[in-house]
Write a protein that holds these residues in place. Structure first.
Motif, PDB file in Angstrom:
ATOM      1  N   VAL A   5       9.564 -13.151  29.176  1.00  0.00           N
ATOM      2  CA  VAL A   5       8.851 -13.326  30.446  1.00  0.00           C
ATOM      3  C   VAL A   5       7.603 -12.457  30.353  1.00  0.00           C
ATOM      4  O   VAL A   5       7.677 -11.237  30.352  1.00  0.00           O
ATOM      5  N   ILE A   6       6.471 -13.135  30.207  1.00  0.00           N
ATOM      6  CA  ILE A   6       5.224 -12.421  29.964  1.00  0.00           C
ATOM      7  C   ILE A   6       4.345 -12.511  31.203  1.00  0.00           C
ATOM      8  O   ILE A   6       4.029 -13.604  31.666  1.00  0.00           O
ATOM      9  N   SER A   7       3.977 -11.378  31.740  1.00  0.00           N
ATOM     10  CA  SER A   7       3.045 -11.368  32.864  1.00  0.00           C
ATOM     11  C   SER A   7       1.645 -11.172  32.332  1.00  0.00           C
ATOM     12  O   SER A   7       1.393 -10.263  31.534  1.00  0.00           O
ATOM     13  N   VAL A   8       0.747 -12.041  32.755  1.00  0.00           N
ATOM     14  CA  VAL A   8      -0.652 -11.923  32.346  1.00  0.00           C
ATOM     15  C   VAL A   8      -1.422 -11.397  33.543  1.00  0.00           C
ATOM     16  O   VAL A   8      -1.484 -12.044  34.590  1.00  0.00           O
ATOM     17  N   LEU A   9      -1.967 -10.214  33.408  1.00  0.00           N
ATOM     18  CA  LEU A   9      -2.698  -9.584  34.502  1.00  0.00           C
ATOM     19  C   LEU A   9      -4.169  -9.512  34.157  1.00  0.00           C
ATOM     20  O   LEU A   9      -4.557  -9.603  32.994  1.00  0.00           O
ATOM     21  N   GLY A  10      -4.982  -9.312  35.170  1.00  0.00           N
ATOM     22  CA  GLY A  10      -6.406  -9.147  34.933  1.00  0.00           C
ATOM     23  C   GLY A  10      -7.170  -9.431  36.203  1.00  0.00           C
ATOM     24  O   GLY A  10      -6.674 -10.121  37.096  1.00  0.00           O
ATOM     25  N   LEU A  26      15.130 -17.425  37.540  1.00  0.00           N
ATOM     26  CA  LEU A  26      14.821 -18.193  36.330  1.00  0.00           C
ATOM     27  C   LEU A  26      14.736 -17.272  35.124  1.00  0.00           C
ATOM     28  O   LEU A  26      15.251 -17.576  34.044  1.00  0.00           O
ATOM     29  N   ALA A  27      14.045 -16.143  35.303  1.00  0.00           N
ATOM     30  CA  ALA A  27      13.886 -15.181  34.209  1.00  0.00           C
ATOM     31  C   ALA A  27      15.249 -14.683  33.741  1.00  0.00           C
ATOM     32  O   ALA A  27      15.510 -14.572  32.552  1.00  0.00           O
ATOM     33  N   GLU A  28      16.129 -14.430  34.714  1.00  0.00           N
ATOM     34  CA  GLU A  28      17.447 -13.899  34.361  1.00  0.00           C
ATOM     35  C   GLU A  28      18.300 -14.943  33.635  1.00  0.00           C
ATOM     36  O   GLU A  28      19.190 -14.600  32.866  1.00  0.00           O
ATOM     37  N   GLU A  29      17.998 -16.218  33.879  1.00  0.00           N
ATOM     38  CA  GLU A  29      18.726 -17.270  33.162  1.00  0.00           C
ATOM     39  C   GLU A  29      18.223 -17.449  31.734  1.00  0.00           C
ATOM     40  O   GLU A  29      18.757 -18.257  30.979  1.00  0.00           O
ATOM     41  N   GLY A  30      17.128 -16.761  31.405  1.00  0.00           N
ATOM     42  CA  GLY A  30      16.619 -16.834  30.044  1.00  0.00           C
ATOM     43  C   GLY A  30      15.495 -17.833  29.828  1.00  0.00           C
ATOM     44  O   GLY A  30      15.173 -18.176  28.687  1.00  0.00           O
ATOM     45  N   GLU A  80       1.125  -9.991  41.215  1.00  0.00           N
ATOM     46  CA  GLU A  80       2.285  -9.294  41.749  1.00  0.00           C
ATOM     47  C   GLU A  80       2.713  -8.208  40.776  1.00  0.00           C
ATOM     48  O   GLU A  80       3.444  -8.443  39.808  1.00  0.00           O
ATOM     49  N   MET A  81       2.272  -6.979  41.034  1.00  0.00           N
ATOM     50  CA  MET A  81       2.566  -5.874  40.108  1.00  0.00           C
ATOM     51  C   MET A  81       4.065  -5.602  40.015  1.00  0.00           C
ATOM     52  O   MET A  81       4.576  -5.256  38.956  1.00  0.00           O
ATOM     53  N   SER A  82       4.783  -5.787  41.148  1.00  0.00           N
ATOM     54  CA  SER A  82       6.216  -5.477  41.091  1.00  0.00           C
ATOM     55  C   SER A  82       6.933  -6.474  40.188  1.00  0.00           C
ATOM     56  O   SER A  82       7.844  -6.113  39.446  1.00  0.00           O
ATOM     57  N   VAL A  96      10.331  -7.559  36.395  1.00  0.00           N
ATOM     58  CA  VAL A  96      10.972  -8.778  35.897  1.00  0.00           C
ATOM     59  C   VAL A  96      10.529  -9.099  34.479  1.00  0.00           C
ATOM     60  O   VAL A  96      11.340  -9.469  33.641  1.00  0.00           O
ATOM     61  N   SER A  97       9.236  -8.941  34.189  1.00  0.00           N
ATOM     62  CA  SER A  97       8.783  -9.371  32.862  1.00  0.00           C
ATOM     63  C   SER A  97       9.181  -8.350  31.804  1.00  0.00           C
ATOM     64  O   SER A  97       9.416  -7.177  32.097  1.00  0.00           O
ATOM     65  N   ASN A  98       9.285  -8.850  30.573  1.00  0.00           N
ATOM     66  CA  ASN A  98       9.587  -7.920  29.480  1.00  0.00           C
ATOM     67  C   ASN A  98       8.328  -7.597  28.683  1.00  0.00           C
ATOM     68  O   ASN A  98       8.358  -6.804  27.760  1.00  0.00           O
TER      69      ASN A  98
END
Lengths: 234, 258
Positions: free
Chosen positions: B34-39, B197-201, B210-212, B217-219
């Motif tokens: 789970v990749i969060s893309v910030l910017g 969804l993330a927890e289901e893989g 969403e910083m939180s 959640v993301s890895n």
């Protein structure tokens, strides 16, 4: 009021209604199919094809329908190619000429109405369709056309009503539809007022039915714009 | 299957005219990442996401989905996909969730969800409906299945859009700022669905503010700046001592997420 004359006039005119309906339905059907083709060319993005569609639309919207009908009726026979082709037995029939010119003309207007509908389809909804893997005809059939048709419907029902009235022009190329029969009655009786009032009443009734049908269609296609009624299943 | 690379992007470039929005982005997503893309806005993160499923045509670079490269042709007018059929296929394997939901307004929620499986994947209708009802129950709007999108709140629409994307059984889910168009009180219900969804893989790539979510959640967190990846890493490093100065300044605008 001469009710005996009015009712006999009405009966005579009603006998011509089937001809009017044939003119109307064939020209709407053929014109609609042709309009789909013209619209496809118009929005194709190819400059040659869309240029052709623009020219077509300009010619048929920009010149009087009556002149178009005269050109088809009196003009086509002057071309040997047509006169000696297998099509001539059809094209020399006045009703075929009338349907042909009505269809060609309405196709120009209808193509613009359809194009307006397509322009109103939200780009985001098209993008969502692409994102699940839709493209080409599937995208048009499932997403673009249904949304565009809903947007086009109010303008299209106006066009349909105009076409119903335009069938009256066919009387000038010797098709015995309602207006033609009315004129024949007038030339026999000189009672212009009564006969034309009866004819107008017939067109009003026909258009009333058509408009009710179009309203019903519009209503059934706009469930998504009305408040949610949980009891009603889709 | 952990360890399988679901998505691989190599040196992705995108220019609009003379303006270069993406200047060579590379990224890999393994199964379950789970990749969060910030910017900041204008950093190119949405364009990056849209280039992956070719809603924008990349100017250069490679995209691999589940081990298959999207074939591109480089001609005079720039780069374009070699095969429309392959693009359609790749898109059907990537679930996309948009900022503005983009549900089909003339279809009910149920019709929205079965549309792709039924007409793109050509699955039997009964199966599509069964899957759709299950998904709608999962995102918590089973009772809305015969409603139209306009009858739903933003949060419900976005959950429906997530169900629509999931119905395609995608290999990777792409989220393009899924909560940015929502009223603050509706953000939570969408984030809860995404967390489940993330927890289901599910493999997910999430462009977000969403910083939180990014932190909890993301890895992996990827920070984009001016069309490049400024820094990336595990959230505890990125939000901890390992943060780059630019990222530290960026998250400074959001206050301190918990």
């Amino acid at each position: 009021m001469d009710f005996a004359f009015l009712s006999s006039t009405m009966v005579t005119l009603i006998r011509a209604v089937p001809t009017t309906l044939v003119l109307f339905s064939l020209s709407i059907l053929c014109g609609g199919i042709l309009a789909l083709g013209i619209t496809a060319l118009r929005v194709s993005g190819n400059p040659v094809l869309s240029g052709f569609a623009k020219a077509y639309i300009f010619v048929f919207r920009g010149s009087p329908l009556l002149i178009q009908m005269f050109l088809v009726f009196y003009g086509l026979g002057q071309f040997g190619v047509i006169r000696y082709s297998f099509l001539w037995p059809f094209l020399r029939e006045p009703i075929v000429c009338a349907v042909l010119s009505l269809a060609l003309c309405t196709a120009g207007y209808t193509a613009e109405i359809f194009r307006g509908g397509i322009r109103a389809v939200p780009a985001k909804e098209i993008e969502a369709a692409r994102s699940v893997g839709m493209s080409g005809f599937l995208l048009v059939r499932r997403i673009i056309a249904p949304i565009a048709f809903r947007h086009a419907l109010p303008a299209y029902s106006t066009e349909i009503v105009l076409m119903m009235k335009s069938t009256a022009l066919a009387s000038l190329v010797t098709v015995w539809e309602v207006t033609g029969v009315a004129q024949r009655l007038i030339s026999q009786t000189y009672r212009t007022m009564e006969v034309f009032l009866c004819a107008a009443l017939i067109y009003l009734v026909l258009n009333f039915i058509i408009l009710q049908a179009m309203n019903l269609l519009e209503y059934s296609l706009s469930r998504h714009r009305r408040p949610f009624a949980p009891g009603l299943r889709a | 299957m952990p360890g399988v690379t679901r998505l691989s992007v190599r040196n992705l470039r995108k220019s609009f005219g003379t303006h270069e929005v993406l200047k060579g982005i590379s990224m890999d997503a393994q199964d379950g990442d789970v990749i969060s893309v910030l910017g900041a806005s204008g950093s190119g993160k949405s364009t990056f996401l849209r280039c992956i499923n070719l809603l924008e045509t990349p100017s250069g670079g490679e995209v691999w989905v589940d081990g298959k490269q999207i074939r591109m042709l480089n001609g005079r007018g720039g780069s374009r996909p070699a095969s429309r059929a392959q693009v359609d296929h790749i898109r059907s394997e990537l679930g996309m969730v948009f900022q503005g939901f983009n549900l089909w307004s003339h279809m009910t929620i149920l019709q929205n969800v079965i549309e792709g499986p039924l007409h793109v994947l050509k699955r039997p209708k009964a199966e599509c409906i069964a899957v759709a009802e299950e998904l709608l129950a999962k995102v918590g709007i089973a009772d809305k299945r015969h409603a139209y999108p306009a009858h739903l709140s933003g949060g419900q629409q976005q959950r429906a859009a997530i169900a629509r994307a999931l119905a395609m059984k995608p290999k990777v889910m792409l989220f393009d700022e899924p909560t940015s168009a929502l009223d603050p009180e509706l953000v939570g219900e969408v984030l809860r669905v995404m967390r489940a969804l993330a927890e289901e893989g599910m493999t997910m790539l999430v462009v977000t503010h969403e910083m939180s979510f990014a932190r909890n959640v993301s890895n992996r967190v990827v920070f984009m700046r001016d069309g490049i990846v400024d820094s990336s890493g595990a959230p505890e490093d990125m939000f901890g001592a390992g943060a780059s100065p630019a990222f530290r300044q960026f998250i400074g605008h959001f206050g301190n997420p918990q």
